[in-house]
Motif scaffolding. Structure first.
Motif, short mmCIF file in Angstrom:
data_model
loop_
_atom_site.label_atom_id
_atom_site.label_comp_id
_atom_site.label_asym_id
_atom_site.label_seq_id
_atom_site.Cartn_x
_atom_site.Cartn_y
_atom_site.Cartn_z
N PRO A 286 11.15 2.24 10.56
CA PRO A 286 9.96 2.99 10.97
C PRO A 286 8.67 2.54 10.31
O PRO A 286 7.58 2.83 10.82
CB PRO A 286 10.30 4.44 10.60
CG PRO A 286 11.43 4.35 9.64
CD PRO A 286 12.18 3.12 10.00
N THR A 287 8.74 1.84 9.17
CA THR A 287 7.53 1.33 8.52
C THR A 287 7.64 -0.18 8.32
O THR A 287 7.22 -0.72 7.30
CB THR A 287 7.28 2.03 7.18
OG1 THR A 287 8.37 1.77 6.30
CG2 THR A 287 7.13 3.53 7.36
N GLN A 288 8.20 -0.86 9.30
CA GLN A 288 8.49 -2.30 9.20
C GLN A 288 7.21 -3.12 9.05
O GLN A 288 6.28 -3.01 9.83
CB GLN A 288 9.25 -2.74 10.45
CG GLN A 288 9.66 -4.20 10.45
CD GLN A 288 10.47 -4.53 11.69
OE1 GLN A 288 11.03 -3.64 12.34
NE2 GLN A 288 10.55 -5.80 12.03
N LYS A 289 7.17 -3.97 8.02
CA LYS A 289 6.05 -4.88 7.80
C LYS A 289 6.35 -6.23 8.46
O LYS A 289 7.50 -6.64 8.54
CB LYS A 289 5.81 -5.09 6.30
CG LYS A 289 5.49 -3.81 5.52
CD LYS A 289 4.15 -3.24 5.92
CE LYS A 289 3.75 -2.05 5.08
NZ LYS A 289 4.55 -0.84 5.30
N ALA A 290 5.30 -6.90 8.90
CA ALA A 290 5.46 -8.20 9.54
C ALA A 290 5.73 -9.27 8.48
O ALA A 290 5.06 -9.31 7.45
CB ALA A 290 4.21 -8.56 10.32
N VAL A 291 6.70 -10.13 8.75
CA VAL A 291 7.03 -11.21 7.82
C VAL A 291 5.80 -12.06 7.53
O VAL A 291 5.49 -12.39 6.38
CB VAL A 291 8.16 -12.08 8.39
CG1 VAL A 291 8.37 -13.33 7.54
CG2 VAL A 291 9.45 -11.28 8.47
N MET A 292 5.05 -12.42 8.58
CA MET A 292 3.91 -13.32 8.40
C MET A 292 2.77 -12.67 7.63
O MET A 292 1.90 -13.37 7.11
CB MET A 292 3.42 -13.84 9.75
CG MET A 292 4.43 -14.72 10.46
SD MET A 292 5.18 -16.00 9.40
CE MET A 292 3.74 -16.98 8.98
N SER A 293 2.76 -11.35 7.53
CA SER A 293 1.77 -10.68 6.70
C SER A 293 2.16 -10.72 5.22
O SER A 293 1.30 -10.57 4.35
CB SER A 293 1.58 -9.22 7.14
OG SER A 293 1.03 -9.16 8.44
N MET A 294 3.44 -10.91 4.94
CA MET A 294 3.91 -11.00 3.57
C MET A 294 3.86 -12.42 3.02
O MET A 294 3.79 -12.63 1.80
CB MET A 294 5.35 -10.48 3.47
CG MET A 294 5.55 -9.03 3.94
SD MET A 294 4.62 -7.81 2.95
CE MET A 294 3.20 -7.50 4.03
N VAL A 295 3.88 -13.40 3.91
CA VAL A 295 3.92 -14.81 3.48
C VAL A 295 2.74 -15.20 2.59
O VAL A 295 2.93 -15.80 1.52
CB VAL A 295 4.02 -15.74 4.71
CG1 VAL A 295 3.65 -17.17 4.34
CG2 VAL A 295 5.44 -15.69 5.28
N PRO A 296 1.47 -14.87 2.94
CA PRO A 296 0.37 -15.27 2.06
C PRO A 296 0.44 -14.65 0.68
O PRO A 296 0.04 -15.27 -0.32
CB PRO A 296 -0.88 -14.78 2.82
CG PRO A 296 -0.45 -14.62 4.23
CD PRO A 296 0.99 -14.22 4.17
N ILE A 297 0.97 -13.44 0.60
CA ILE A 297 1.08 -12.76 -0.70
C ILE A 297 2.11 -13.46 -1.57
O ILE A 297 1.89 -13.71 -2.77
CB ILE A 297 1.47 -11.28 -0.48
CG1 ILE A 297 0.46 -10.58 0.43
CG2 ILE A 297 1.60 -10.56 -1.81
CD1 ILE A 297 -0.96 -10.61 -0.04
N ILE A 298 3.25 -13.78 -0.98
CA ILE A 298 4.30 -14.46 -1.74
C ILE A 298 3.84 -15.84 -2.20
O ILE A 298 4.09 -16.25 -3.35
CB ILE A 298 5.59 -14.54 -0.90
CG1 ILE A 298 6.20 -13.14 -0.77
CG2 ILE A 298 6.60 -15.51 -1.51
CD1 ILE A 298 7.39 -13.06 0.15
N ARG A 299 3.13 -16.56 -1.35
CA ARG A 299 2.64 -17.88 -1.73
C ARG A 299 1.59 -17.80 -2.83
O ARG A 299 1.48 -18.70 -3.66
CB ARG A 299 2.06 -18.59 -0.50
CG ARG A 299 3.14 -19.14 0.43
CD ARG A 299 2.53 -19.84 1.61
NE ARG A 299 3.55 -20.55 2.39
CZ ARG A 299 3.44 -20.86 3.66
NH1 ARG A 299 2.33 -20.51 4.32
NH2 ARG A 299 4.39 -21.50 4.30
N ALA A 300 0.81 -16.73 -2.85
CA ALA A 300 -0.26 -16.59 -3.85
C ALA A 300 0.28 -16.24 -5.23
O ALA A 300 -0.29 -16.68 -6.24
CB ALA A 300 -1.26 -15.53 -3.40
N TYR A 301 1.37 -15.48 -5.29
CA TYR A 301 1.79 -14.90 -6.57
C TYR A 301 3.17 -15.35 -7.04
O TYR A 301 3.73 -14.77 -7.97
CB TYR A 301 1.71 -13.38 -6.50
CG TYR A 301 0.31 -12.91 -6.14
CD1 TYR A 301 -0.79 -13.31 -6.88
CD2 TYR A 301 0.09 -12.07 -5.04
CE1 TYR A 301 -2.07 -12.90 -6.55
CE2 TYR A 301 -1.18 -11.66 -4.71
CZ TYR A 301 -2.27 -12.07 -5.47
OH TYR A 301 -3.53 -11.67 -5.13
#
Length: 238
Positions: A157-172
């Motif tokens: 019900p609160t599913q986040k998009a994978v591609m929205s998480m990718v920049p965060i993971i690459r940054a940190y």
């Protein structure tokens, strides 16, 4: 204890079904490189189809969970944690009591409205960037306003998009790092970690969502393996 020994004790590239506090207690201290997680917002959420989230009514789990998150995170590393603004004080208190230091705040802008009140249309979510120690720059600063792509919430019900998480993971985090999502839901963070060359650990309390996430990550692993196999096939005439 060296890094290789610690990683051997971690259930890397797997999703665990159970209480995240208990599961994190089984993990060595200072063992994960980055935490990206989206816990219940303590707002008694219910979506349009009636789906709810476990432990979204009271905050009994919040401080123990953040204490364990701090313990398992390596020194001088970061956690990005989504939260619900109506209970912001409780989240901030839990993070600070655990030892985290807020170092940034991100807004994830939606192209759609999730809820309307007499005053506002809700078109964003938010997360704090939290530090353990004094982290160094890894992937460069990212904008504090990010796009949150629409998923349709088919798996969660609160599913986040994978591609929205990718920049965060690459940054940190760095390739090969271990990324933890202690409230992994449909497994979006885990999928993003795998697709960017990181290892992942997911924890999900709800058995239905655990099964959905596990099946999803299996599909991602199969696609990655198939792509690698194709890259090994010699070109015609070579």
């Amino acid at each position: 204890m060296n890094t290789n020994t610690i990683q051997q004790q971690l259930p890397v590239n797997s999703i665990l079904n159970g209480n995240c506090i208990e599961k994190m207690r089984e993990m060595p201290a200072n063992s994960v490189d980055f935490i990206l997680t989206d816990p219940p917002y303590l707002v008694n959420f219910r979506d349009r189809t009636g789906r709810t989230l476990q432990n979204d009514v009271n905050a009994n789990w919040l401080k123990p969970a953040m204490k364990e998150a701090y313990r398992v995170l390596k020194q001088n590393r970061l956690m990005l944690c989504f939260y619900g603004w109506p209970r912001a004080e409780e989240f901030l208190a839990a993070w600070r009591e655990a030892g985290f230091r807020p170092v940034g705040h991100l807004v994830f802008r939606k192209s759609y409205t999730t809820k309307s009140t007499e005053f506002l249309k809700y078109q964003h979510e938010q997360a704090y960037l939290l530090a353990k120690g004094r982290p160094a720059m890894i992937g460069g600063p990212v904008a504090d306003v990010q796009r949150l792509l629409y998923t349709g919430n088919k798996l969660h019900p609160t599913q986040k998009a994978v591609m929205s998480m990718v920049p965060i993971i690459r940054a940190y985090s760095l390739p090969g790092d271990v990324v933890l999502d202690a409230f992994c839901g449909s497994g979006s963070t885990c999928a993003a970690a795998l697709l960017t060359g990181r290892k992942y650990i997911g924890i999900e309390l709800d058995s239905e969502y655990f099964n959905q996430a596990s099946a999803r990550l299996l599909r991602v692993k199969e696609r990655i393996a198939a792509k690698r196999s194709l890259s090994l096939i010699p070109a015609c005439g070579s």
